[in-house]
Write a protein that holds these residues in place. Structure first.
Motif, PDB file in Angstrom:
ATOM      1  N   GLY A 180      -9.608  72.393  19.732  1.00 18.59           N
ATOM      2  CA  GLY A 180      -9.005  73.750  20.662  1.00 18.59           C
ATOM      3  C   GLY A 180      -8.023  73.853  19.973  1.00 18.59           C
ATOM      4  N   GLY A 181      -7.448  74.030  19.232  1.00 21.74           N
ATOM      5  CA  GLY A 181      -6.378  74.237  19.083  1.00 21.74           C
ATOM      6  C   GLY A 181      -4.993  73.089  18.709  1.00 21.74           C
ATOM      7  N   VAL A 182      -4.238  73.812  17.875  1.00 18.39           N
ATOM      8  CA  VAL A 182      -3.228  72.908  17.210  1.00 18.39           C
ATOM      9  C   VAL A 182      -1.980  73.311  18.238  1.00 18.39           C
ATOM     10  N   PRO A 183      -0.890  72.794  18.609  1.00 17.49           N
ATOM     11  CA  PRO A 183       0.136  73.574  19.359  1.00 17.49           C
ATOM     12  C   PRO A 183       1.204  73.900  18.694  1.00 17.49           C
ATOM     13  N   ASP A 184       2.425  74.386  19.083  1.00 21.99           N
ATOM     14  CA  ASP A 184       3.585  73.783  18.171  1.00 21.99           C
ATOM     15  C   ASP A 184       4.448  72.764  18.953  1.00 21.99           C
ATOM     16  N   ILE A 185       4.998  72.505  17.087  1.00 24.43           N
ATOM     17  CA  ILE A 185       5.193  71.246  17.610  1.00 24.43           C
ATOM     18  C   ILE A 185       6.398  71.339  16.499  1.00 24.43           C
ATOM     19  N   ALA A 186       7.809  71.188  18.152  1.00 29.94           N
ATOM     20  CA  ALA A 186       8.825  71.150  17.336  1.00 29.94           C
ATOM     21  C   ALA A 186       9.414  69.411  17.171  1.00 29.94           C
ATOM     22  N   VAL A 187      10.838  69.274  16.380  1.00 27.72           N
ATOM     23  CA  VAL A 187      11.105  68.293  17.007  1.00 27.72           C
ATOM     24  C   VAL A 187      12.466  68.115  16.427  1.00 27.72           C
ATOM     25  N   ASP A 188      13.958  68.373  17.137  1.00 24.20           N
ATOM     26  CA  ASP A 188      14.747  68.484  16.818  1.00 24.20           C
ATOM     27  C   ASP A 188      15.820  67.693  17.582  1.00 24.20           C
ATOM     28  N   GLY A 189      16.520  66.845  16.732  1.00 22.03           N
ATOM     29  CA  GLY A 189      17.025  65.738  16.887  1.00 22.03           C
ATOM     30  C   GLY A 189      16.129  63.956  17.987  1.00 22.03           C
ATOM     31  N   GLY A 190      16.714  64.399  18.979  1.00 24.04           N
ATOM     32  CA  GLY A 190      15.541  63.386  19.697  1.00 24.04           C
ATOM     33  C   GLY A 190      14.640  64.034  20.544  1.00 24.04           C
ATOM     34  N   THR A 191      14.341  65.643  20.248  1.00 20.73           N
ATOM     35  CA  THR A 191      13.539  66.116  21.575  1.00 20.73           C
ATOM     36  C   THR A 191      12.771  66.797  20.198  1.00 20.73           C
ATOM     37  N   VAL A 192      11.511  66.216  21.180  1.00 19.86           N
ATOM     38  CA  VAL A 192      10.654  66.757  20.701  1.00 19.86           C
ATOM     39  C   VAL A 192       9.225  67.518  21.398  1.00 19.86           C
TER      40      VAL A 192
END
Length: 183
Positions: free
Chosen positions: A24-36
């Motif tokens: 039903g739709g791909v979300p926005d995914i961001a990885v910054d260092g150890g944060t997803v």
């Protein structure tokens, strides 16, 4: 954030940090260092979110701090086998069921901001203190139906003060229909 029908679990076979499947739709995914960060854009099609489904698996090789905010509906999370350092549930989360792992050290759990229909299952023998501020309605603590409580209240399991490994739960901002039990 902004997700419906989400399941989360631990997968010891993962070589990557996490894995996700989305319908039903791909979300926005961001990885910054150890944060997803995983966030679904708000759509303006009526009831379109009811067709969405997300499945997320977490690697237990690293400790996790998990924040579930911004409109979460029908979350089922089994964190047993994970080292959980922090769990934050709020911002309109509803119909949430979470199986907590055995605590390692003091583990902060926050439920706030109008969260409703939240069930937290902790392992047998794990110590827990619940600090309630700002009121909570239909609260059940280890099978004890407390109904609605206001002001500042503190509930503890026997042996909490002496336990090095324990849950420190903070309920604030009008959480409703909250059940904390032992499995």
């Amino acid at each position: 954030r902004g997700a419906a029908r989400v399941s989360m679990a631990v997968d010891a076979t993962l070589t990557e940090l996490y894995r996700g499947e989305f319908e039903g739709g791909v979300p926005d995914i961001a990885v910054d260092g150890g944060t997803v960060s995983i966030g679904h854009k708000r759509r303006f099609l009526p009831f379109d979110w009811r067709n969405a489904r997300s499945r997320i698996w977490l690697n237990p090789a690293v400790p996790w701090e998990i924040s579930l905010k911004g409109g979460m509906w029908k979350l089922n999370a089994d964190f047993r086998g994970l080292e959980l350092r922090l769990l934050d549930v709020g911002g309109g989360a509803s119909d949430v069921e979470i199986w907590l792992p055995a605590p390692v050290g003091p583990v902060a759990v926050r439920v706030s901001g109008g969260a409703s229909h939240v069930r937290l299952h902790r392992p047998s023998g794990s110590a827990l203190r619940a600090d309630v501020t700002g009121g909570a309605s239909q609260l059940i603590f280890d099978g004890q139906r407390l109904g609605s409580i206001g002001g500042r209240n503190r509930l503890e399991t026997p042996g909490f003060a002496a336990a090095a490994d324990r849950y420190e739960v903070r309920l604030s901002g009008g959480a409703s229909q909250l059940d904390i039990d032992v499995v």
